[in-house]
Design a protein around this motif. Structure first.
Motif, mmCIF file in Angstrom:
data_model
loop_
_atom_site.group_PDB
_atom_site.id
_atom_site.type_symbol
_atom_site.label_atom_id
_atom_site.label_comp_id
_atom_site.label_asym_id
_atom_site.label_seq_id
_atom_site.Cartn_x
_atom_site.Cartn_y
_atom_site.Cartn_z
ATOM 1 N N VAL A 26 -7.110 -7.167 6.206
ATOM 2 C CA VAL A 26 -6.423 -6.574 5.000
ATOM 3 C C VAL A 26 -5.813 -5.438 5.736
ATOM 4 O O VAL A 26 -6.019 -4.938 6.606
ATOM 5 N N GLU A 27 -4.849 -4.958 4.906
ATOM 6 C CA GLU A 27 -3.891 -3.919 5.147
ATOM 7 C C GLU A 27 -4.310 -2.824 4.148
ATOM 8 O O GLU A 27 -4.152 -3.112 2.722
ATOM 9 N N ILE A 28 -4.403 -1.432 4.397
ATOM 10 C CA ILE A 28 -4.453 -0.457 3.409
ATOM 11 C C ILE A 28 -3.283 -0.034 3.027
ATOM 12 O O ILE A 28 -2.442 0.364 3.813
ATOM 13 N N VAL A 29 -3.071 -0.168 1.532
ATOM 14 C CA VAL A 29 -1.834 0.371 1.153
ATOM 15 C C VAL A 29 -1.773 1.587 0.618
ATOM 16 O O VAL A 29 -0.739 2.531 0.648
ATOM 17 N N LYS A 30 -2.925 1.973 0.227
ATOM 18 C CA LYS A 30 -3.229 3.524 -0.490
ATOM 19 C C LYS A 30 -4.409 3.791 -0.447
ATOM 20 O O LYS A 30 -5.248 3.035 -0.381
ATOM 21 N N ILE A 31 -4.754 5.245 -0.829
ATOM 22 C CA ILE A 31 -6.162 5.800 -1.009
ATOM 23 C C ILE A 31 -6.113 6.256 -2.400
ATOM 24 O O ILE A 31 -5.300 7.236 -2.784
ATOM 25 N N GLU A 32 -7.133 5.979 -3.075
ATOM 26 C CA GLU A 32 -7.372 6.565 -4.442
ATOM 27 C C GLU A 32 -8.778 7.232 -4.375
ATOM 28 O O GLU A 32 -9.728 6.416 -4.362
ATOM 29 N N GLY A 33 -8.971 8.525 -4.424
ATOM 30 C CA GLY A 33 -10.312 9.102 -4.265
ATOM 31 C C GLY A 33 -10.920 8.661 -2.896
ATOM 32 O O GLY A 33 -10.345 9.152 -1.781
ATOM 33 N N VAL A 34 -12.064 8.181 -3.077
ATOM 34 C CA VAL A 34 -12.763 7.687 -1.723
ATOM 35 C C VAL A 34 -12.404 6.163 -1.576
ATOM 36 O O VAL A 34 -13.248 5.588 -0.603
#
Length: 142
Positions: free
Chosen positions: A124-132
């Motif tokens: 998978v590719e990390i697209v964004k971060i929301e909180g933790v």
């Protein structure tokens, strides 16, 4: 009067060296400009007014340029450094539920960007971060 403006320039320059911001340097530069202008202007009051006007103008112009430049700069914090990196799903990610992804040896909670199921072992590719939580998408989905 030139020696007084030189002393003012030195005092502000020393003050600038003792502070982490670029604030007092503009007053020092203004004092250096007044060394030249004091040759043509005899009135101390006009010299002081010019000093203040020049220093404040330099400060405002420089601050605006720095803020504008700073807006375009991307700070590379630990969280931002992980964006667009690849990971591997450790625990299946179900629609609207949290799974686990391993990124550079660290486990993170993750949800699917498109609310799709992502199976264990999927890249998978990390697209964004929301909180933790990481928001991820399959690496082969562009």
């Amino acid at each position: 009067m030139k020696l007084i403006w030189l002393a003012v320039a030195i005092v502000f320059a020393v003050g600038e060296m003792l502070t982490p911001s670029l604030t007092l340097i503009w007053f020092s530069i203004s004092a250096l400009i007044l060394i030249v202008l004091s040759s043509f202007i005899d009135s101390i009051l006009i010299q002081v007014i010019l000093f203040a006007v020049i220093a404040i103008a330099l400060l405002i112009i420089a601050t605006k340029k720095m803020v504008k430049k700073d807006k375009n700069y991307k700070y590379n914090t630990n969280l931002q450094a992980i964006l667009l990196k690849k990971g591997v799903v450790k625990t299946v990610i179900l629609p609207n539920q949290t799974g686990t992804v391993v990124v550079e040896g660290e486990e993170w909670s993750a949800v699917s960007l498109d609310n799709l199921e992502i199976q264990e072992g999927t890249d998978v590719e990390i697209v964004k971060i929301e909180g933790v939580k990481l928001i991820v998408k399959c690496a082969n989905n562009k």
